[in-house]
Design a protein around this motif. Structure first.
Motif, mmCIF file in Angstrom:
data_model
loop_
_atom_site.group_PDB
_atom_site.id
_atom_site.type_symbol
_atom_site.label_atom_id
_atom_site.label_comp_id
_atom_site.label_asym_id
_atom_site.label_seq_id
_atom_site.Cartn_x
_atom_site.Cartn_y
_atom_site.Cartn_z
ATOM 1 N N LEU A 1 0.833 -1.195 0.000
ATOM 2 C CA LEU A 1 0.000 0.000 0.000
ATOM 3 C C LEU A 1 0.870 1.249 0.000
ATOM 4 O O LEU A 1 0.623 2.195 -0.749
ATOM 5 C CB LEU A 1 -0.945 0.003 1.205
ATOM 6 N N GLY A 2 1.903 1.278 0.814
ATOM 7 C CA GLY A 2 2.825 2.414 0.861
ATOM 8 C C GLY A 2 3.518 2.637 -0.465
ATOM 9 O O GLY A 2 3.699 3.775 -0.898
ATOM 10 N N GLU A 3 3.897 1.554 -1.127
ATOM 11 C CA GLU A 3 4.560 1.673 -2.429
ATOM 12 C C GLU A 3 3.614 2.239 -3.480
ATOM 13 O O GLU A 3 3.999 3.079 -4.282
ATOM 14 C CB GLU A 3 5.085 0.308 -2.870
ATOM 15 N N VAL A 4 2.370 1.801 -3.463
ATOM 16 C CA VAL A 4 1.373 2.302 -4.413
ATOM 17 C C VAL A 4 1.120 3.791 -4.161
ATOM 18 O O VAL A 4 1.042 4.586 -5.095
ATOM 19 C CB VAL A 4 0.066 1.491 -4.322
ATOM 20 N N GLN A 5 1.007 4.173 -2.899
ATOM 21 C CA GLN A 5 0.796 5.577 -2.575
ATOM 22 C C GLN A 5 1.971 6.431 -3.043
ATOM 23 O O GLN A 5 1.777 7.518 -3.580
ATOM 24 C CB GLN A 5 0.600 5.753 -1.066
ATOM 25 N N GLU A 6 3.171 5.938 -2.855
ATOM 26 C CA GLU A 6 4.359 6.679 -3.288
ATOM 27 C C GLU A 6 4.363 6.864 -4.806
ATOM 28 O O GLU A 6 4.646 7.950 -5.307
ATOM 29 C CB GLU A 6 5.620 5.951 -2.831
ATOM 30 N N LEU A 7 4.034 5.801 -5.537
ATOM 31 C CA LEU A 7 3.968 5.911 -6.997
ATOM 32 C C LEU A 7 2.897 6.899 -7.440
ATOM 33 O O LEU A 7 3.109 7.714 -8.343
ATOM 34 C CB LEU A 7 3.686 4.537 -7.623
ATOM 35 N N ALA B 1 1.301 12.690 -9.245
ATOM 36 C CA ALA B 1 0.300 13.704 -8.895
ATOM 37 C C ALA B 1 0.475 15.031 -9.624
ATOM 38 O O ALA B 1 -0.513 15.572 -10.129
ATOM 39 C CB ALA B 1 0.278 13.916 -7.379
ATOM 40 N N PRO B 2 1.685 15.602 -9.740
ATOM 41 C CA PRO B 2 1.803 16.885 -10.443
ATOM 42 C C PRO B 2 1.330 16.812 -11.904
ATOM 43 O O PRO B 2 0.680 17.733 -12.398
ATOM 44 C CB PRO B 2 3.297 17.210 -10.374
ATOM 45 N N TYR B 3 1.612 15.699 -12.560
ATOM 46 C CA TYR B 3 1.195 15.541 -13.957
ATOM 47 C C TYR B 3 -0.322 15.376 -14.059
ATOM 48 O O TYR B 3 -0.953 15.896 -14.968
ATOM 49 C CB TYR B 3 1.905 14.337 -14.586
ATOM 50 N N VAL B 4 -0.889 14.642 -13.111
ATOM 51 C CA VAL B 4 -2.336 14.426 -13.108
ATOM 52 C C VAL B 4 -3.060 15.739 -12.834
ATOM 53 O O VAL B 4 -4.062 16.056 -13.490
ATOM 54 C CB VAL B 4 -2.727 13.340 -12.083
ATOM 55 N N ILE B 5 -2.554 16.521 -11.899
ATOM 56 C CA ILE B 5 -3.162 17.822 -11.596
ATOM 57 C C ILE B 5 -3.087 18.723 -12.823
ATOM 58 O O ILE B 5 -4.060 19.408 -13.173
ATOM 59 C CB ILE B 5 -2.472 18.485 -10.384
#
Length: 103
Positions: free
Chosen positions: A18-24, A29-33
């Protein structure tokens, strides 16, 4: 299942995957935003523009609060408590002034 005082209900902690998925996800996030902003302004579909705008606002300001109205019969002690909570919340809520929309 009952836990003893001071004993964790999750001694293994969060799963590492779960932590690895959150980190990825956070790396992207900047590109998605940026893509959400592009869609909010330039998407052909009005539905897509609205959805992208809503997602941006949710992330920037948080989702809007859901209100629930609770009533009790007249004279019920809970009604007095609800009225007191309502009065306190009305005094403590402050609305932030936002800059005008660019023209």
């Amino acid at each position: 299942m009952k836990f003893r005082k001071g004993q964790s209900g999750n001694p293994g902690g969060r799963p590492k995957v779960l932590g690895e998925v959150q980190e990825l996800a956070r790396l992207h996030a900047p590109y998605v935003i940026a893509e959400l902003a592009r869609l909010a302004l330039k998407a052909r579909s009005e539905t897509a523009r609205i959805a992208a705008g809503r997602e941006l606002l949710d992330r920037g300001y948080g989702r809007t609060r859901q209100s629930v109205e609770v009533t009790t019969p007249e004279g019920n002690p809970l009604q007095l408590l609800f009225e007191e909570i309502d009065a306190l919340s009305r005094r403590t809520v402050r609305y932030k002034q936002y800059p005008k929309e660019p023209t």
